[in-house]
Write a protein that holds these residues in place. Sequence first.
Motif, mmCIF file in Angstrom:
data_model
loop_
_atom_site.group_PDB
_atom_site.id
_atom_site.type_symbol
_atom_site.label_atom_id
_atom_site.label_comp_id
_atom_site.label_asym_id
_atom_site.label_seq_id
_atom_site.Cartn_x
_atom_site.Cartn_y
_atom_site.Cartn_z
ATOM 1 N N VAL A 1 0.871 -1.073 0.145
ATOM 2 C CA VAL A 1 -0.047 -0.008 -0.142
ATOM 3 C C VAL A 1 0.903 1.332 0.085
ATOM 4 O O VAL A 1 1.826 1.337 0.576
ATOM 5 C CB VAL A 1 -0.992 0.274 1.140
ATOM 6 C CG1 VAL A 1 -1.954 1.322 1.221
ATOM 7 C CG2 VAL A 1 -1.647 -1.000 1.167
ATOM 8 N N VAL B 1 -6.039 2.312 2.205
ATOM 9 C CA VAL B 1 -6.715 1.628 0.916
ATOM 10 C C VAL B 1 -7.932 2.152 0.671
ATOM 11 O O VAL B 1 -8.541 2.509 -0.475
ATOM 12 C CB VAL B 1 -6.539 0.012 0.819
ATOM 13 C CG1 VAL B 1 -7.258 -0.521 -0.300
ATOM 14 C CG2 VAL B 1 -5.224 -0.458 0.754
ATOM 15 N N ILE C 1 -1.849 0.648 -4.791
ATOM 16 C CA ILE C 1 -1.314 -0.633 -4.343
ATOM 17 C C ILE C 1 -0.418 -1.130 -5.536
ATOM 18 O O ILE C 1 -0.502 -1.140 -6.694
ATOM 19 C CB ILE C 1 -2.314 -1.583 -4.273
ATOM 20 C CG1 ILE C 1 -3.514 -0.868 -3.167
ATOM 21 C CG2 ILE C 1 -2.016 -2.820 -3.904
ATOM 22 C CD1 ILE C 1 -4.998 -1.724 -3.170
ATOM 23 N N ARG D 1 -7.681 -1.916 -7.846
ATOM 24 C CA ARG D 1 -7.595 -1.366 -6.602
ATOM 25 C C ARG D 1 -8.906 -1.354 -5.851
ATOM 26 O O ARG D 1 -9.389 -1.685 -4.987
ATOM 27 C CB ARG D 1 -6.832 0.162 -6.521
ATOM 28 C CG ARG D 1 -6.455 0.525 -5.304
ATOM 29 C CD ARG D 1 -6.339 2.167 -5.287
ATOM 30 N NE ARG D 1 -7.706 2.926 -5.315
ATOM 31 C CZ ARG D 1 -8.554 2.489 -4.266
ATOM 32 N NH1 ARG D 1 -8.131 2.151 -3.152
ATOM 33 N NH2 ARG D 1 -9.728 3.107 -4.243
#
Length: 193
Positions: free
Chosen positions: A119, A159, A165, A185
């Motif tokens: 991340v 996230v 990512i 993502r």
Amino acid sequence: MEKLTRADLLSLEQYSIERKAFREKVMAHKADRKIHIGPNATLYFEDRLTMQYQIQEMLRIEKIFESAGINEELESYNPLIPDGSNWKATFMVEFSDVEERKVQLGRLIGIERHTWVQVAGFDKVYAIANEDLERETEEKTSAVHFTRFELTPIMVASVKEGAAIQMGIEHPNYAYSVTLSEASRASLAADLA
């Protein structure tokens, strides 16, 4: 994500009626969850929908309609549904030529332990692999591994807020990385609580 129960599954008869439309829905869903890392490795991220499809297909193929058999399939596949703080994926090492595959699986022992997700702004998270059983020998690795990537609460929040990512592999004989598309993502962000 909630685990699947028998109430989530269709009877064999009902599934045969709805299978085509359900399959199309699942294949479209899976497209954003299939992440190629280099030319010969792919992570197929699982979730409740992909496992529901897998169970329905197993019940159909094996013609399982009794409670004990259905419960056995649920027990087998429910562990592959993410728990809200992780991603779970089937990791495949893919070589179409059988002889090349044999050679490469000998060269790639431990590849699953060198597979990572990252991340943006955080350290890499390496796969926890094959918790169900050992899938390599001293001579070769398996072409299929089951992996889990456990994220910290702050990674999960990042996230959910839109952080980029990346995923990759850092094996001495196979090193590639990729940044996920926004569609991928977003699909994986939906797995997190």
